[in-house]
Design a protein around this motif. Structure first.
Motif, mmCIF file in Angstrom:
data_model
loop_
_atom_site.group_PDB
_atom_site.id
_atom_site.type_symbol
_atom_site.label_atom_id
_atom_site.label_comp_id
_atom_site.label_asym_id
_atom_site.label_seq_id
_atom_site.Cartn_x
_atom_site.Cartn_y
_atom_site.Cartn_z
ATOM 1 N N LEU A 85 -20.099 -12.454 -37.755
ATOM 2 C CA LEU A 85 -21.526 -12.666 -37.980
ATOM 3 C C LEU A 85 -22.148 -11.570 -38.845
ATOM 4 O O LEU A 85 -23.229 -11.761 -39.409
ATOM 5 C CB LEU A 85 -22.277 -12.720 -36.641
ATOM 6 N N LYS A 86 -21.440 -10.437 -38.948
ATOM 7 C CA LYS A 86 -21.965 -9.321 -39.734
ATOM 8 C C LYS A 86 -20.859 -8.826 -40.666
ATOM 9 O O LYS A 86 -20.275 -7.769 -40.460
ATOM 10 C CB LYS A 86 -22.434 -8.199 -38.798
ATOM 11 N N ASP A 133 -27.829 -7.701 -35.675
ATOM 12 C CA ASP A 133 -29.015 -7.808 -36.523
ATOM 13 C C ASP A 133 -28.534 -7.881 -37.973
ATOM 14 O O ASP A 133 -27.995 -6.905 -38.506
ATOM 15 C CB ASP A 133 -29.897 -6.580 -36.285
ATOM 16 N N HIS A 134 -28.701 -9.037 -38.586
ATOM 17 C CA HIS A 134 -28.178 -9.219 -39.940
ATOM 18 C C HIS A 134 -29.111 -10.141 -40.709
ATOM 19 O O HIS A 134 -29.671 -11.084 -40.145
ATOM 20 C CB HIS A 134 -26.771 -9.829 -39.888
ATOM 21 N N PRO A 135 -29.293 -9.887 -41.998
ATOM 22 C CA PRO A 135 -30.236 -10.711 -42.778
ATOM 23 C C PRO A 135 -29.888 -12.191 -42.806
ATOM 24 O O PRO A 135 -30.761 -13.029 -43.043
ATOM 25 C CB PRO A 135 -30.147 -10.105 -44.188
ATOM 26 N N GLY A 151 -45.339 -9.432 -41.850
ATOM 27 C CA GLY A 151 -44.374 -8.941 -42.818
ATOM 28 C C GLY A 151 -43.123 -8.354 -42.211
ATOM 29 O O GLY A 151 -42.268 -7.846 -42.928
ATOM 30 N N THR A 152 -42.970 -8.404 -40.882
ATOM 31 C CA THR A 152 -41.799 -7.851 -40.215
ATOM 32 C C THR A 152 -40.764 -8.940 -40.030
ATOM 33 O O THR A 152 -41.066 -10.005 -39.504
ATOM 34 C CB THR A 152 -42.191 -7.273 -38.838
ATOM 35 N N ARG A 153 -39.523 -8.668 -40.439
ATOM 36 C CA ARG A 153 -38.481 -9.669 -40.283
ATOM 37 C C ARG A 153 -38.105 -9.788 -38.820
ATOM 38 O O ARG A 153 -37.932 -8.791 -38.124
ATOM 39 C CB ARG A 153 -37.251 -9.297 -41.101
ATOM 40 N N VAL A 154 -37.982 -11.012 -38.344
ATOM 41 C CA VAL A 154 -37.619 -11.274 -36.956
ATOM 42 C C VAL A 154 -36.156 -11.649 -36.901
ATOM 43 O O VAL A 154 -35.719 -12.610 -37.538
ATOM 44 C CB VAL A 154 -38.486 -12.402 -36.355
ATOM 45 N N ALA A 214 -36.532 -9.618 -21.769
ATOM 46 C CA ALA A 214 -37.602 -9.938 -22.723
ATOM 47 C C ALA A 214 -38.485 -8.721 -22.975
ATOM 48 O O ALA A 214 -39.667 -8.702 -22.652
ATOM 49 C CB ALA A 214 -38.443 -11.091 -22.193
ATOM 50 N N GLN A 215 -37.887 -7.686 -23.537
ATOM 51 C CA GLN A 215 -38.638 -6.490 -23.907
ATOM 52 C C GLN A 215 -38.792 -6.448 -25.416
ATOM 53 O O GLN A 215 -37.805 -6.544 -26.149
ATOM 54 C CB GLN A 215 -37.912 -5.233 -23.416
ATOM 55 N N PRO A 216 -40.032 -6.316 -25.893
ATOM 56 C CA PRO A 216 -40.214 -6.250 -27.344
ATOM 57 C C PRO A 216 -39.427 -5.078 -27.935
ATOM 58 O O PRO A 216 -39.296 -4.022 -27.322
ATOM 59 C CB PRO A 216 -41.726 -6.043 -27.503
ATOM 60 N N GLY A 217 -38.872 -5.276 -29.100
ATOM 61 C CA GLY A 217 -38.123 -4.220 -29.765
ATOM 62 C C GLY A 217 -38.117 -4.442 -31.260
ATOM 63 O O GLY A 217 -38.780 -5.340 -31.787
ATOM 64 N N LEU A 218 -37.344 -3.617 -31.937
ATOM 65 C CA LEU A 218 -37.258 -3.714 -33.389
ATOM 66 C C LEU A 218 -36.743 -5.094 -33.775
ATOM 67 O O LEU A 218 -35.693 -5.535 -33.301
ATOM 68 C CB LEU A 218 -36.336 -2.614 -33.919
ATOM 69 N N ASN A 219 -37.478 -5.786 -34.620
ATOM 70 C CA ASN A 219 -37.088 -7.104 -35.133
ATOM 71 C C ASN A 219 -36.949 -8.154 -34.031
ATOM 72 O O ASN A 219 -36.213 -9.124 -34.200
ATOM 73 C CB ASN A 219 -35.773 -7.017 -35.921
ATOM 74 N N ARG A 220 -37.623 -7.952 -32.913
ATOM 75 C CA ARG A 220 -37.531 -8.909 -31.810
ATOM 76 C C ARG A 220 -38.924 -9.432 -31.475
ATOM 77 O O ARG A 220 -39.859 -8.667 -31.293
ATOM 78 C CB ARG A 220 -36.919 -8.249 -30.575
#
Length: 711
Positions: free
Chosen positions: A137-138, A168-170, A60-63, A184-190
């Motif tokens: 882009l935003k 980061d944009h919908p 359910g997390t947006r990527v 390549a570090q995991p993060g918010l929406n990544r």
């Protein structure tokens, strides 16, 4: 209009028609033939591919950002291109921008081009245009919404993305491919997805399909062997297939060229420039070069390349860090450092090595897991091969010998760890496969050298010249960590190599046969050990004569294993033959003579002569007491000599033997009297809680009871 990477001057004002939608900027690499789709990698763009930009993961997390990370040649770019084409073909985005992100200038140039295409004008510097594109882009104002996908392929440096990461944009999503783990570090929406080489099945399928496309039909087992030989690396497999088709080879012939001693370098077994398949721009043997050069410039500078050289001869599935941080490895790194230390003559520290390993890991050259004591450093086998092939011939043997000695350092570091024995065995086997001649220096032929070799082998100074000590250390570590049968089997395998390399009568071959005999006994086959030592003794007597020191250890071992096998008379005979030879060579007070007298007395008693054993122990006790300076020395003096030979424990052992066999010869009262005296001395010197004191107390009770019953 494409923009040059280094062009930082203002654009001339140019008018063009604004973009028509959908818009694609940049060139997506062509599709690879027989691409093996890997569904697990779709997680980076799964929401895009299935629901359009702005989708969600299963949780359910947006990527917003997907990152494919892996070492060179694993197929990151091809999979990113496959996903980009799928998204574009399904019209799930309005804007697709593909950036070959080799440098910051390259990223800026494509961003600027995209902005020019969108607006229809070029009125800014590349940097200004790039920032305008990121703002586009935003959008902050109402207007037509555009779905977008930005692909940044093969990002080489995190600094290249500073201020250039898409927002980061919908409405949008970013896909990055890189070797850099610090990107390549995991993060918010990544979503970060590690990319590895093919599985064995996928590699076999790929080679089968690509060869069939060329009209070839190789044997399945040969195809599987080629896939394994090239470490299941997609880039290597595609280039190998193209080469063997153009050269008219089959898979078995190609594998043979790779495996033969001094085999054909991989650089000569791939297509030349301009002939690489699938629009590839780098041959597999050069694929890691940019990352390695960058790693060598990281502090501590100049250590990456020599570290990789050492690791190139260690198991690709993982090697212990201790083999790269010990004294031998440090010496090699100092000697072959590719750039001087910025700290002048500061010594190399272990953390310098671990820092260099972290740098190599960060750049995707190796896999480094410092918490794994056995497999901390992993290097792809293809990278190992090309690293070995780049080492000049005059240095190759030195490198192999250095790695062997570095593994000795590792064995020292793990001496008390039974789990390390199979790790050392695997490392030694890898080294033997890659550089076996370096482990077998030229045999020393003069007899005098052979004499010295046997002395070294049997008296504890190390294995004889003609074999690197690692070859013996592996077997000894197996045996001393509770794997006697494995040690026996190891030395039996080593015996064939020793005979082939050095000859059956060489000092090395004899030393290996001695270890086979020893570990055969320790594995539970005492009769077999005795037979093996008897045969070895015959060889030595023929080679050196009966009075040479090299036969003494063998005679003692023969006596020991005959006794263990239940042949007390045979054990006594072996020690009886050894004793006068030792006395003549070393004199009566030599400690080895005392040990032989102890063993002879014991087996004399066990073979049916208890009275003779009691007399022998009595004489030995008298000589030991004289060697120590008398029977009534202060306890402090006796305790101070417990680390020398002979020492007070040897005296107590002889006294115990004298008392025991005195009782066995029919004099229980005399035995009780001797044990009484021994107990008093042990209480005085060792104290009441020492295990020897407790044993003597139990023996005294037993013989006192027998003496009472005999009255």
């Amino acid at each position: 209009m494409a923009v040059g990477h280094a062009d930082q001057v203002s654009y001339y004002a140019a008018s063009r028609a604004p973009a028509t939608w959908p818009l694609r900027v940049g060139t997506i690499p062509g599709a690879a033939r027989c691409l093996q789709h890997r569904p697990a990698l779709d997680r980076c763009l799964g929401p895009v591919a299935s629901t359009g930009v702005g989708g969600q993961t299963d949780a359910g997390t947006r990527v917003h950002s997907g990152v494919l990370v892996g070492t060179a040649g694993v197929g990151k770019t091809q999979h990113a291109a496959h996903l980009a084409r799928a998204v574009w073909g399904a019209r799930r985005v309005d804007l697709l921008v593909w950036v070959t992100a080799a440098s910051r200038e390259a990223i800026v140039a494509v961003y600027a081009q995209a902005m020019a295409e969108i607006t229809g004008s070029e009125t800014a510097t590349p940097d200004q245009a790039a920032q305008a594109f990121l703002a586009w882009l935003k959008p902050e104002t109402a207007g037509p919404r555009r779905r977008w996908l930005i692909v940044l392929d093969d990002v080489a440096d995190p600094d290249d993305l500073r201020g250039l990461w898409p927002p980061d944009h919908p409405d949008g999503q970013t896909l990055i491919t890189t070797r850099r783990r610090d990107i390549a570090q995991p993060g918010l929406n990544r979503q970060v997805v590690p990319v590895e080489g093919f599985t064995q099945d996928a590699a076999t399928t790929y080679l089968t399909e690509i060869l069939a496309a060329y009209g070839r039909d190789d044997r399945p087992e040969a195809i599987q062997a080629l896939a394994r030989e090239l470490g299941l690396l997609p880039l290597a497999l595609s280039q190998a297939a193209a080469y063997l088709v153009s050269a008219g080879l089959d898979c078995a012939a190609y594998v043979s060229l790779l495996r033969q001693h001094g085999g054909t370098p991989l650089a000569e077994l791939v297509p030349g420039p301009g002939a690489l398949p699938d629009s590839q721009d780098v041959a597999v043997h050069q694929a890691w070069l940019p990352s390695l050069e960058r790693a060598d410039r990281l502090p501590p500078v100049g250590l990456a390349r020599p570290l990789l050289e050492l690791a190139a001869l260690l198991p690709p599935e993982g090697a212990p860090q201790s083999a790269l941080t010990g004294p031998v490895a440090a010496g090699y790194l100092r000697e072959h450092r590719t750039a001087p230390s910025t700290d002048g003559n500061r010594p190399l520290h272990a953390n310098d090595v671990t820092d260099a390993l972290r740098g190599l890991d960060r750049l995707g050259v190796i896999d480094y897991a410092p918490t794994d004591p056995y497999h901390a450093v992993r290097v792809h086998p293809v990278l190992q091969r090309v690293t070995r092939e780049a080492i000049p011939a005059h240095r190759a043997e030195q490198l192999a010998s250095t790695v062997a000695s570095a593994l000795m350092d590792a064995a020292d570091a793990h001496a008390a760890d039974p789990g390390f024995a199979p790790v050392l065995l695997a490392a030694a086997d890898t080294l033997r496969r890659q550089a076996e001649p370096a482990l077998w220096p030229r045999q020393l032929s003069p007899r005098r050298d052979a004499f010295s070799a046997m002395m070294d082998a049997f008296f504890g100074d190390g294995p004889p010249p003609g074999a690197h000590p690692l070859l013996f250390r592996v077997g000894e570590l197996l045996g001393t960590t509770g794997q006697a049968a494995a040690a026996r089997d190891y030395f039996e395998r080593l015996a064939g190599d020793a005979q082939r390399r050095q000859g059956p009568e060489s000092a090395v071959a004899r030393a290996v046969r001695e270890r086979i005999a020893h570990w055969r006994g320790e594995a539970g086959d005492a009769p077999g050990a005795a037979v093996a030592y008897a045969a070895l003794l015959d060889e030595e007597v023929r080679a050196f004569g009966p009075h040479h020191e090299s036969t003494f250890t063998t005679r003692a071992a023969l006596g020991h294993w005959r006794g263990k096998a239940g042949d007390a008379a045979g054990a006594a005979a072996a020690y009886a033959e050894l004793l006068p030879l030792q006395q003549r060579t070393f004199g009566p007070t030599y400690w080895g003579v005392m040990e032989t007298r102890t063993s002879l007395a014991r087996w004399q008693g066990e073979s049916g002569d208890p009275a003779g054993a009691a007399r022998a122990y009595g004489a030995l006790l008298n000589d030991l007491l004289q060697a120590l300076g008398g029977p009534m020395l202060p306890a402090e003096t006796l305790l101070g000599r417990m680390t020398t030979r002979p020492n007070v424990l040897d005296v107590f052992h002889a006294h115990h033997g004298h008392a025991y066999w005195r009782g066995r010869s029919g004099d229980p009262a005399g035995a009780a009297s001797s044990f009484t005296y021994l107990l008093d001395e042990q209480l005085r010197v060792l104290g009441p809680d020492h295990p020897h004191t407790a044993t003597t107390r139990a023996e005294l009770a037993r013989w006192t009871e027998r003496a009472r019953n005999d009255r």
